[in-house]
Design an enzyme around this catalytic site. Structure first.
Site, PDB file in Angstrom:
ATOM      1  CB  THR A 118      78.150  62.617  63.404  1.00 19.47           C
ATOM      2  OG1 THR A 118      79.420  63.206  63.683  1.00 19.47           O
ATOM      3  CG2 THR A 118      77.119  63.705  63.157  1.00 19.47           C
ATOM      4  CG  ASP A 119      78.145  57.073  62.345  1.00 20.86           C
ATOM      5  OD1 ASP A 119      78.438  57.856  61.404  1.00 20.86           O
ATOM      6  OD2 ASP A 119      77.268  56.199  62.244  1.00 20.86           O
ATOM      7  CD  GLN A 120      85.635  55.449  61.960  1.00 17.26           C
ATOM      8  OE1 GLN A 120      85.098  54.367  61.797  1.00 17.26           O
ATOM      9  NE2 GLN A 120      86.921  55.576  62.124  1.00 17.26           N
TER      10      GLN A 120
END
Length: 133
Positions: free
Chosen positions: A13-15
């Site tokens: 996942t990203d931020q």
């Protein structure tokens, strides 16, 4: 139908807490491997024959985000087989969710020799690609 199950890990996942866009291509790859194994073949078998199937084109269309710990179902299928290339298409769903894809994609693979020269797809592979798992 071949279906690969993937649990989204935190590192995918990203931020914003959604699966980073490039990771969908990893999911596509995993499902291609499962597709071949379901038919009794593998990339390693091709490599032993001196062949490879590099990706020469890849696209993805993102419809809805997948998130950490989602269980994803990736459904690959061979949509086109030519003399020296083949195309996979993919649909990714959230397990237990609606039957609408979160992401769809496509990869085109060239068949090449060890030297990187285009070569005809082996007839045995072509047959396997069209068999029901």
């Amino acid at each position: 139908m071949v279906e690969a199950r993937i649990r989204v890990i935190y590192g995918d996942t990203d931020q914003m807490g959604v699966v980073y866009h490039a990771n969908y291509f990893r999911y596509f790859e995993l499902s291609r491997i499962e597709y071949l194994h379901a038919r009794g073949a593998s990339y390693r078998d091709l490599e032993r024959e001196g062949l490879a199937l590099p990706v020469v084109e890849a696209t993805a269309s993102y419809k809805s985000p997948a998130r950490y710990e989602d269980m994803l179902l990736v459904r690959p299928r061979v949509s086109e087989v030519k003399r020296v290339s083949l195309t996979f298409t993919y649909d990714i769903f959230r397990e237990g969710g609606p039957d609408t894809p979160l992401c769809t994609g496509r990869t085109v693979h060239a068949c090449v020799s060890r030297e990187g020269k285009p070569t005809r797809l082996p007839e045995a592979l072509v047959r396997l690609l069209h068999e029901a798992p």
